[in-house]
Scaffold this motif. Structure first.
Motif, PDB file in Angstrom:
ATOM      1  N   SER A   1       0.827  -1.213   0.000  1.00  0.00           N
ATOM      2  CA  SER A   1       0.000   0.000   0.000  1.00  0.00           C
ATOM      3  C   SER A   1       0.860   1.260   0.000  1.00  0.00           C
ATOM      4  CB  SER A   1      -0.930  -0.004   1.223  1.00  0.00           C
ATOM      5  OG  SER A   1      -1.814  -1.109   1.181  1.00  0.00           O
ATOM      6  N   VAL A   2       1.948   1.233   0.756  1.00  0.00           N
ATOM      7  CA  VAL A   2       2.861   2.385   0.748  1.00  0.00           C
ATOM      8  C   VAL A   2       3.485   2.575  -0.631  1.00  0.00           C
ATOM      9  CG1 VAL A   2       5.036   3.264   1.685  1.00  0.00           C
ATOM     10  CG2 VAL A   2       3.341   2.256   3.214  1.00  0.00           C
ATOM     11  N   GLY A   3       3.890   1.463  -1.258  1.00  0.00           N
ATOM     12  CA  GLY A   3       4.430   1.565  -2.613  1.00  0.00           C
ATOM     13  C   GLY A   3       3.411   2.095  -3.608  1.00  0.00           C
ATOM     14  N   PHE A   4       2.172   1.646  -3.467  1.00  0.00           N
ATOM     15  CA  PHE A   4       1.106   2.145  -4.350  1.00  0.00           C
ATOM     16  C   PHE A   4       0.882   3.643  -4.142  1.00  0.00           C
ATOM     17  CE2 PHE A   4      -3.403   3.375  -4.062  1.00  0.00           C
ATOM     18  CZ  PHE A   4      -3.676   3.480  -5.425  1.00  0.00           C
ATOM     19  N   ALA A   5       0.772   4.081  -2.884  1.00  0.00           N
ATOM     20  CA  ALA A   5       0.508   5.496  -2.612  1.00  0.00           C
ATOM     21  C   ALA A   5       1.647   6.376  -3.116  1.00  0.00           C
ATOM     22  CB  ALA A   5       0.292   5.707  -1.114  1.00  0.00           C
ATOM     23  N   TRP A   6       2.893   5.926  -2.913  1.00  0.00           N
ATOM     24  CA  TRP A   6       4.050   6.717  -3.314  1.00  0.00           C
ATOM     25  C   TRP A   6       4.101   6.876  -4.832  1.00  0.00           C
ATOM     26  CZ3 TRP A   6       7.855   8.144   0.486  1.00  0.00           C
ATOM     27  CH2 TRP A   6       8.932   8.876  -0.032  1.00  0.00           C
ATOM     28  N   SER A   7       3.975   5.760  -5.547  1.00  0.00           N
ATOM     29  CA  SER A   7       4.083   5.815  -7.003  1.00  0.00           C
ATOM     30  C   SER A   7       2.858   6.452  -7.648  1.00  0.00           C
ATOM     31  CB  SER A   7       4.298   4.400  -7.558  1.00  0.00           C
ATOM     32  OG  SER A   7       3.316   3.506  -7.057  1.00  0.00           O
ATOM     33  N   ALA A   8       1.663   6.248  -7.064  1.00  0.00           N
ATOM     34  CA  ALA A   8       0.464   6.885  -7.609  1.00  0.00           C
ATOM     35  C   ALA A   8       0.540   8.399  -7.458  1.00  0.00           C
ATOM     36  CB  ALA A   8      -0.778   6.345  -6.915  1.00  0.00           C
ATOM     37  N   ALA A   9       1.041   8.874  -6.317  1.00  0.00           N
ATOM     38  CA  ALA A   9       1.207  10.320  -6.134  1.00  0.00           C
ATOM     39  C   ALA A   9       2.202  10.881  -7.145  1.00  0.00           C
ATOM     40  CB  ALA A   9       1.667  10.608  -4.710  1.00  0.00           C
ATOM     41  N   PHE A  10       3.260  10.130  -7.422  1.00  0.00           N
ATOM     42  CA  PHE A  10       4.248  10.559  -8.427  1.00  0.00           C
ATOM     43  C   PHE A  10       3.603  10.676  -9.807  1.00  0.00           C
ATOM     44  CE2 PHE A  10       7.228   9.237 -11.760  1.00  0.00           C
ATOM     45  CZ  PHE A  10       8.228  10.190 -11.617  1.00  0.00           C
ATOM     46  N   LEU A  11       2.795   9.684 -10.185  1.00  0.00           N
ATOM     47  CA  LEU A  11       2.148   9.716 -11.485  1.00  0.00           C
ATOM     48  C   LEU A  11       1.140  10.852 -11.597  1.00  0.00           C
ATOM     49  CD1 LEU A  11       1.543   5.915 -12.241  1.00  0.00           C
ATOM     50  CD2 LEU A  11       3.147   7.454 -13.381  1.00  0.00           C
ATOM     51  N   VAL A  12       0.298  11.017 -10.579  1.00  0.00           N
ATOM     52  CA  VAL A  12      -0.734  12.047 -10.629  1.00  0.00           C
ATOM     53  C   VAL A  12      -0.109  13.435 -10.700  1.00  0.00           C
ATOM     54  CG1 VAL A  12      -2.597  13.132  -9.325  1.00  0.00           C
ATOM     55  CG2 VAL A  12      -2.478  10.646  -9.499  1.00  0.00           C
ATOM     56  N   ARG A  13       0.915  13.655  -9.893  1.00  0.00           N
ATOM     57  CA  ARG A  13       1.557  14.972  -9.871  1.00  0.00           C
ATOM     58  C   ARG A  13       2.159  15.330 -11.220  1.00  0.00           C
ATOM     59  NH1 ARG A  13       6.916  16.724  -6.338  1.00  0.00           N
ATOM     60  NH2 ARG A  13       6.970  18.904  -7.025  1.00  0.00           N
ATOM     61  N   ASN A  14       2.781  14.369 -11.885  1.00  0.00           N
ATOM     62  CA  ASN A  14       3.491  14.668 -13.131  1.00  0.00           C
ATOM     63  C   ASN A  14       2.627  14.505 -14.366  1.00  0.00           C
ATOM     64  OD1 ASN A  14       6.485  15.092 -12.291  1.00  0.00           O
ATOM     65  ND2 ASN A  14       5.857  13.267 -11.153  1.00  0.00           N
ATOM     66  N   LEU A  15       1.534  13.742 -14.267  1.00  0.00           N
ATOM     67  CA  LEU A  15       0.616  13.640 -15.402  1.00  0.00           C
ATOM     68  C   LEU A  15      -0.397  14.777 -15.431  1.00  0.00           C
ATOM     69  CD1 LEU A  15      -0.168   9.807 -15.545  1.00  0.00           C
ATOM     70  CD2 LEU A  15       1.132  11.141 -17.209  1.00  0.00           C
ATOM     71  N   TRP A  16      -0.550  15.479 -14.310  1.00  0.00           N
ATOM     72  CA  TRP A  16      -1.548  16.539 -14.249  1.00  0.00           C
ATOM     73  C   TRP A  16      -1.339  17.630 -15.312  1.00  0.00           C
ATOM     74  CZ3 TRP A  16      -6.201  17.656 -13.141  1.00  0.00           C
ATOM     75  CH2 TRP A  16      -6.622  18.983 -13.003  1.00  0.00           C
ATOM     76  N   PRO A  17      -0.113  18.109 -15.572  1.00  0.00           N
ATOM     77  CA  PRO A  17       0.039  19.109 -16.634  1.00  0.00           C
ATOM     78  C   PRO A  17      -0.396  18.615 -18.011  1.00  0.00           C
ATOM     79  CG  PRO A  17       1.976  19.062 -15.241  1.00  0.00           C
ATOM     80  CD  PRO A  17       1.153  17.872 -14.865  1.00  0.00           C
ATOM     81  N   LEU A  18      -0.317  17.303 -18.241  1.00  0.00           N
ATOM     82  CA  LEU A  18      -0.716  16.759 -19.542  1.00  0.00           C
ATOM     83  C   LEU A  18      -2.224  16.591 -19.633  1.00  0.00           C
ATOM     84  CD1 LEU A  18       2.055  14.029 -20.001  1.00  0.00           C
ATOM     85  CD2 LEU A  18       2.039  16.375 -20.864  1.00  0.00           C
ATOM     86  N   VAL A  19      -2.834  16.026 -18.600  1.00  0.00           N
ATOM     87  CA  VAL A  19      -4.281  15.806 -18.649  1.00  0.00           C
ATOM     88  C   VAL A  19      -5.044  17.102 -18.432  1.00  0.00           C
ATOM     89  CG1 VAL A  19      -3.995  13.441 -17.837  1.00  0.00           C
ATOM     90  CG2 VAL A  19      -4.433  15.244 -16.182  1.00  0.00           C
ATOM     91  N   ASN A  20      -4.407  18.092 -17.830  1.00  0.00           N
ATOM     92  CA  ASN A  20      -5.073  19.363 -17.575  1.00  0.00           C
ATOM     93  C   ASN A  20      -5.333  20.134 -18.856  1.00  0.00           C
ATOM     94  OD1 ASN A  20      -6.229  21.247 -15.790  1.00  0.00           O
ATOM     95  ND2 ASN A  20      -4.373  22.496 -15.852  1.00  0.00           N
ATOM     96  N   ALA A  21      -4.662  19.720 -19.951  1.00  0.00           N
ATOM     97  CA  ALA A  21      -4.901  20.376 -21.238  1.00  0.00           C
ATOM     98  C   ALA A  21      -6.275  20.028 -21.808  1.00  0.00           C
ATOM     99  CB  ALA A  21      -3.806  19.988 -22.236  1.00  0.00           C
ATOM    100  N   THR A  22      -6.910  18.990 -21.301  1.00  0.00           N
ATOM    101  CA  THR A  22      -8.270  18.647 -21.707  1.00  0.00           C
ATOM    102  C   THR A  22      -9.256  19.393 -20.822  1.00  0.00           C
ATOM    103  OG1 THR A  22      -8.331  16.721 -20.235  1.00  0.00           O
ATOM    104  CG2 THR A  22      -7.449  16.381 -22.463  1.00  0.00           C
ATOM    105  N   ASP A  23     -10.546  19.155 -21.021  1.00  0.00           N
ATOM    106  CA  ASP A  23     -11.537  19.814 -20.183  1.00  0.00           C
ATOM    107  C   ASP A  23     -11.527  19.208 -18.780  1.00  0.00           C
ATOM    108  OD1 ASP A  23     -13.911  17.656 -20.093  1.00  0.00           O
ATOM    109  OD2 ASP A  23     -13.081  17.720 -22.124  1.00  0.00           O
ATOM    110  N   ILE A  24     -12.159  19.891 -17.854  1.00  0.00           N
ATOM    111  CA  ILE A  24     -12.091  19.512 -16.436  1.00  0.00           C
ATOM    112  C   ILE A  24     -12.635  18.106 -16.207  1.00  0.00           C
ATOM    113  CG2 ILE A  24     -12.891  20.076 -14.116  1.00  0.00           C
ATOM    114  CD1 ILE A  24     -12.925  22.980 -14.917  1.00  0.00           C
TER     115      ILE A  24
END
Length: 288
Positions: A216-239
Motif C-alpha cells: 500500500s505504501v508503494g502504491f501510494a508513493w508511485s500513484a502520487a508521483f504519477l498524478v503529480r506529473n501527469l496533471w500538466p498533460l491531462v489538464n490540457a483537456t476539459d475539467i
C-alpha cells in the motif's frame, strides 16, 4: 506601385549633423530590391517534430524525424543518457522535490524505464519464490521453484510499463492535449516503478497484513508521483475529462499493486504452475 518597397536615402552634411539637412532637397526615394517573400516563393515548412509522437521539446529532436525506424540511430535517441543522469532521475522519482518533466528537460529516455522494469521483474521473482518457500501450502512436500512467477512478472511489469502509457498518450491526443508525448509517458511510468524494488525486498514476510502495508505504501508513493506529473498533460483537456483520466490512472495503478501482492506475496501463488507429474508423484516444473 503599392506593392513595391522603397529605400529611403538621406544625404547628411559633412559635419554629420542631421539638423543642417534640407529634407526637401536631400530626401530621395529609390526602388528597393529587398523582399522577404518574393512572388512565387513558398513559406518554410513547419517543424516536422511537432507531429512526431517520439519527439521531445529539445531543439535537437527535430533530427529524430529524419531517422528511419529500421536503423539503430532511430532507437539510439531513446537511450541518449549517461549513468549519472539516470541515477539523478531515480533519486528524483523517489524523492520528488520538483516536477519530473522539468528533470527530463525535454530528453526523456527508455534506458532507465527498461532496466528498472527488468530489475523489478527479477526481484519480484526472487522475493515471490522466497515467500513461497517461507509459507508453503504443504509443509511436508518438497519445495520446487515456480518459474511461472518469472513469466507472470514479465508480462505484468513490461505490459503495464510500456502498453498503458501508449493508451494514455492516445487518449490525450484524442482529446486535444498537444503537449502529450509518448516518450514522456513511458519515462513517467518507468521511473514510477522504482519504488517497487524496495517494496518487493521487504514484502515476503509471513505476516500478511504487514505485506499489505508495504504494498500500500508503494502504491501510494508511485500513484502520487504519477498524478503529480501527469496533471500538466491531462489538464490540457476539459475539467471532466482530466478528472476521469486521473481516476483511470489511479485505478489501473491500484490494479497493478493488487496483482503484485496477490501473485507474488500471498500465502500460495495464484499463478498456475505448468508441469507434469512424475512416477514418484512429484511435479516437474518448466519455465514456459
Amino acid at each position: 506601385m503599392a506593392n513595391r518597397g522603397y529605400d529611403v536615402v538621406v544625404d547628411v552634411d559633412a559635419e554629420g549633423d542631421l539638423g543642417h539637412t534640407d529634407l526637401q532637397e536631400d530626401l530621395e526615394f529609390h526602388s528597393s530590391t529587398f523582399d522577404d517573400n518574393p512572388p512565387g516563393s513558398k513559406l518554410p515548412p513547419a517543424n516536422p517534430s511537432s507531429s512526431n509522437p517520439f519527439s521531445s521539446q529539445n531543439p535537437s529532436s527535430a533530427l529524430a524525424s529524419k531517422r528511419y525506424l529500421w536503423t539503430l540511430s532511430f532507437y539510439a535517441q531513446f537511450f541518449d543518457v549517461d549513468t549519472s543522469e539516470v541515477l539523478r532521475r531515480c533519486r528524483t522519482a523517489l524523492y520528488p522535490r520538483s516536477p519530473f518533466l522539468d528533470i527530463l528537460d525535454g530528453n526523456p529516455d527508455l534506458y532507465g524505464p527498461f532496466w528498472i522494469a527488468t530489475t523489478v521483474i527479477f526481484i519480484l521473482f526472487i522475493a515471490g519464490t522466497l515467500a513461497q518457500y517461507l509459507n508453503p501450502e504443504d509443509a511436508t512436500a518438497r519445495f520446487a521453484y515456480d518459474f511461472t512467477l518469472l513469466s507472470a512478472a514479465s508480462g505484468l511489469i513490461y505490459g503495464y510499463t510500456f502498453i498503458i502509457p501508449v493508451g494514455l498518450w492516445g487518449v490525450l491526443k484524442w482529446f486535444g492535449s498537444e503537449g502529450a508525448n509518448v516518450l514522456e509517458c513511458w519515462a513517467l511510468y518507468g521511473y514510477a516503478n522504482l519504488i517497487w524494488i524496495p517494496v518487493a525486498l521487504i514484502s515476503w514476510s509471513r505476516v500478511n497484513i504487514l505485506n499489505w502495508v508495504f504494498v500500500s505504501v508503494g502504491f501510494a508513493w508511485s500513484a502520487a508521483f504519477l498524478v503529480r506529473n501527469l496533471w500538466p498533460l491531462v489538464n490540457a483537456t476539459d475539467i471532466r475529462t482530466s478528472r476521469v483520466l486521473l481516476i483511470v490512472v489511479v485505478a489501473l495503478h491500484a490494479g497493478l499493486a493488487i496483482a503484485i501482492k496477490e501473485f507474488f506475496f500471498a500465502h500460495g501463488s495464484h499463478v498456475p504452475v505448468k508441469g507434469v507429474t512424475g512416477s514418484d508423484g512429484s511435479e516437474a516444473v518448466f519455465m514456459f
